[in-house]
Design an enzyme around this catalytic site. Structure first.
Site, PDB file in Angstrom:
ATOM      1  N   HIS A  72       0.857  -1.189   0.000  1.00  0.00           N
ATOM      2  CA  HIS A  72       0.000   0.000   0.000  1.00  0.00           C
ATOM      3  C   HIS A  72       0.891   1.236   0.000  1.00  0.00           C
ATOM      4  O   HIS A  72       1.776   1.364   0.842  1.00  0.00           O
ATOM      5  CB  HIS A  72      -0.931   0.016   1.223  1.00  0.00           C
ATOM      6  CG  HIS A  72      -2.174  -0.781   1.003  1.00  0.00           C
ATOM      7  ND1 HIS A  72      -3.342  -0.553   1.696  1.00  0.00           N
ATOM      8  CD2 HIS A  72      -2.433  -1.809   0.164  1.00  0.00           C
ATOM      9  CE1 HIS A  72      -4.280  -1.393   1.276  1.00  0.00           C
ATOM     10  NE2 HIS A  72      -3.748  -2.181   0.364  1.00  0.00           N
ATOM     11  N   TYR A 200      -9.786   5.615   6.603  1.00  0.00           N
ATOM     12  CA  TYR A 200      -9.994   6.016   8.001  1.00  0.00           C
ATOM     13  C   TYR A 200     -11.071   7.102   7.979  1.00  0.00           C
ATOM     14  O   TYR A 200     -10.894   8.125   7.319  1.00  0.00           O
ATOM     15  CB  TYR A 200      -8.714   6.583   8.602  1.00  0.00           C
ATOM     16  CG  TYR A 200      -7.630   5.551   8.861  1.00  0.00           C
ATOM     17  CD1 TYR A 200      -6.719   5.205   7.866  1.00  0.00           C
ATOM     18  CD2 TYR A 200      -7.510   4.924  10.104  1.00  0.00           C
ATOM     19  CE1 TYR A 200      -5.720   4.268   8.106  1.00  0.00           C
ATOM     20  CE2 TYR A 200      -6.517   3.988  10.350  1.00  0.00           C
ATOM     21  CZ  TYR A 200      -5.629   3.664   9.342  1.00  0.00           C
ATOM     22  OH  TYR A 200      -4.644   2.728   9.582  1.00  0.00           O
ATOM     23  N   PRO A 292      -5.306   0.984  18.322  1.00  0.00           N
ATOM     24  CA  PRO A 292      -4.990   0.408  16.999  1.00  0.00           C
ATOM     25  C   PRO A 292      -5.054   1.404  15.850  1.00  0.00           C
ATOM     26  O   PRO A 292      -4.686   1.086  14.728  1.00  0.00           O
ATOM     27  CB  PRO A 292      -6.045  -0.683  16.825  1.00  0.00           C
ATOM     28  CG  PRO A 292      -7.165  -0.262  17.701  1.00  0.00           C
ATOM     29  CD  PRO A 292      -6.561   0.473  18.851  1.00  0.00           C
ATOM     30  N   LYS A 296       0.152   0.433  15.162  1.00  0.00           N
ATOM     31  CA  LYS A 296       1.526   0.457  15.673  1.00  0.00           C
ATOM     32  C   LYS A 296       1.838  -0.658  16.669  1.00  0.00           C
ATOM     33  O   LYS A 296       2.948  -0.755  17.161  1.00  0.00           O
ATOM     34  CB  LYS A 296       1.809   1.806  16.348  1.00  0.00           C
ATOM     35  CG  LYS A 296       1.881   2.972  15.366  1.00  0.00           C
ATOM     36  CD  LYS A 296       2.955   2.752  14.315  1.00  0.00           C
ATOM     37  CE  LYS A 296       2.850   3.750  13.178  1.00  0.00           C
ATOM     38  NZ  LYS A 296       3.554   3.274  11.979  1.00  0.00           N
ATOM     39  N   TYR A 384       3.360   6.911   9.748  1.00  0.00           N
ATOM     40  CA  TYR A 384       2.563   5.728   9.390  1.00  0.00           C
ATOM     41  C   TYR A 384       3.448   4.618   8.814  1.00  0.00           C
ATOM     42  O   TYR A 384       3.317   3.446   9.186  1.00  0.00           O
ATOM     43  CB  TYR A 384       1.472   6.113   8.385  1.00  0.00           C
ATOM     44  CG  TYR A 384       0.362   5.077   8.287  1.00  0.00           C
ATOM     45  CD1 TYR A 384       0.489   3.955   7.482  1.00  0.00           C
ATOM     46  CD2 TYR A 384      -0.812   5.206   9.033  1.00  0.00           C
ATOM     47  CE1 TYR A 384      -0.509   2.990   7.413  1.00  0.00           C
ATOM     48  CE2 TYR A 384      -1.825   4.260   8.965  1.00  0.00           C
ATOM     49  CZ  TYR A 384      -1.659   3.153   8.157  1.00  0.00           C
ATOM     50  OH  TYR A 384      -2.652   2.196   8.106  1.00  0.00           O
TER      51      TYR A 384
HETATM   52  C1  PHB Z   1      -6.697  -3.986  10.429  1.00  0.00           C
HETATM   53  O1  PHB Z   1      -6.692  -4.288   9.225  1.00  0.00           O
HETATM   54  O2  PHB Z   1      -7.080  -4.764  11.329  1.00  0.00           O
HETATM   55  C2  PHB Z   1      -6.222  -2.611  10.830  1.00  0.00           C
HETATM   56  C3  PHB Z   1      -5.628  -1.806   9.878  1.00  0.00           C
HETATM   57  C4  PHB Z   1      -5.179  -0.530  10.234  1.00  0.00           C
HETATM   58  C5  PHB Z   1      -5.358  -0.095  11.537  1.00  0.00           C
HETATM   59  C6  PHB Z   1      -5.963  -0.909  12.496  1.00  0.00           C
HETATM   60  C7  PHB Z   1      -6.405  -2.183  12.147  1.00  0.00           C
HETATM   61  O3  PHB Z   1      -4.940   1.166  11.873  1.00  0.00           O
END
Ligand code: PHB
Ligand code: APR
Length: 389
Positions: A72, A200, A292, A296, A384
């Site tokens: 990504h 997000y 989450p 991280k 990130y």
């Molecule tokens: C996930 O795919 O579980 C996931 C991805 C990004 C995040 C948190 C969880 O920031």
């Protein structure tokens, strides 16, 4: 039984450390409380920083990741019906890999077993003795039989609910914690992701995240109350709420399906200092927890493992202790930067109880500043994809 490094915990931290040590001929024994199947049954985030990918390559465990993982180069951020992209590669020249954490752990277990490395499952009553001496050992039981593992060092990789952190005397330990007033309700579904990159979503109804594991396995989250239980949410209610939190265009194209896993996770920021006590070294969730939002958790465990592995390697190969002596300071320096990013991103994207109208305007202003300012986007992208070790 005797080994060089006793590793408590057979999650990603413990297994990655064991495998890296193995590549240098440094012996370790992993002591895991659960069964292999139980550990592999955990559904966890799947965003891998470049540093973790490189560690897995060094450990000889990255073949499937490169074959099945998805690169990504950016992520999407939405607020209401507005959406924009933060381009990781434009700002950092780097990318992240999408590859389920369960798969990382599966690959590490396969490597451990192929190498014939020591690992014991179903261990109980783990007690770390003599951490502040040059001859520590670990007492434990397996099916009621008492056992003892003598070692040079103990790596506490036993997660937030493990015993290692408690082995550091309370008068030495300093703990820092922030508990967030909401949780994440997550589902796994065998459907194509709504978008090729993560979304997000900030919305007045709460945060949402559209993620994935593969081209036909999607992972979605919505912010929920801490009093909610997974059984309170039917799949239909989940999909209805998710569609109200993401832009209308994505809501229309979203392919829904039955959930194959549904769970709620609380959000917490937590750090314990120091991460070393004598010959005991804490690694990963045993020492710190992040919300989450910034993905991280595993990636910060990986940087701990990087510092500890190299410190132990220098000790055994070069008879030097500066690496292990600086472990706690180096690990914590990066841990706190990951905490900051995770806290910042969580504060930006979630709704909070008692937020005033002004607070909400500030959130949107911060998001629009991120949208319009390349320096702000570069700072986010650098965090990130992963700050340097
Ligand atoms: C996930 O795919 O579980 C996931 C991805 C990004 C995040 C948190 C969880 O920031
Ligand atoms: N004795 C032996 N094993 C234990 C004990 C104990 N007393 N207590 C816990 N464990 C085991 C757990 O069963 C688990 O398998 O330690 C392991 C800890 O694994 P994680 O909780 O996954 O922590 P860690 O390996 O540090 O992983 C770091 O990866 O799990 C993801 O995103 C998650 O942030 C986390 C990151």
């Amino acid at each position: 039984m005797k080994t060089q490094v006793a590793i408590i915990g057979g999650g990603p931290s413990g297994l990655l450390l064991a495998q890296l040590l193995q590549t240098r001929g440094i012996e370790s024994v992993v002591l895991e409380r659960k069964t292999r199947e139980y550990v592999l049954g955990r559904i966890r985030a799947g965003v891998l920083e470049r540093g973790l990918v490189q560690l897995l390559e060094e450990a000889g465990c990255a073949a499937r990741l490169h074959a099945e993982g998805i690169a990504h180069h950016g992520t999407l951020i939405s607020y209401g019906d507005e959406m924009f992209r933060v381009d990781f590669t434009e700002h950092t020249g780097q990318q992240v890999m999408i590859y389920g954490q369960t798969e990382v752990t599966r690959d590490l277990y396969a490597a451990r077993e192929k190498a014939g490395g020591g690992i014991e499952f179903n261990v109980a009553d783990v007690v770390i003795e003599g951490a502040d001496t040059d001859a520590p050992h670990v007492d434990y039981t397996v099916e009621g039989e008492a056992r003892r593992l003598d070692c040079d060092f103990v790596a506490g990789c036993d997660g937030f609910h493990g015993v290692s952190r408690q082995a550091i005397p309370p008068e030495v330990r300093r703990e820092y914690e922030k508990v967030y007033p909401f949780g994440w309700l997550g589902i796994l579904t065998q459907t194509p992701p709504v978008n090729s990159e993560l979304i997000y979503a900030n919305s007045p109804r709460g945060f949402a995240l559209c993620s994935m594991r593969t081209e036909n396995l999607s992972r979605y989250y919505i912010q929920c109350s801490l009093s909610d239980k997974p059984e309170d949410w039917t799949d239909e209610a989940f999909w209805r709420e998710l569609k109200r939190r993401i832009p209308a265009e994505q809501a229309e194209t979203l392919i829904t399906g039955p959930s194959i896993e549904k769970s709620i996770a609380p959000l917490r920021s937590f750090v314990t200092e120091p991460m070393r006590w004598g010959r005991l070294f804490l690694c990963g969730d045993a020492a710190h927890i992040v919300p989450p939002t910034g993905a991280k958790g595993l990636n910060t465990a990986a940087s701990d493992v990087h510092y500890l592995y190299n410190g132990l390697r220098e000790f055994y190969e070069d008879n030097r202790s500066d690496g292990i002596d600086s472990y706690s300071q180096k690990a914590l320096s990066r841990v706190w930067k990951a905490q900051r990013f995770s806290w910042w991103f969580s504060s930006l994207m979630h709704t909070y109880p008692h937020q005033s109208e002004f607070d909400l305007k500030m959130q949107v202003a911060e998001i629009e500043f991120l949208r319009s300012n390349k320096a702000a986007q570069k700072a986010m992208a650098q965090n990130y994809v992963g700050l340097p070790y």
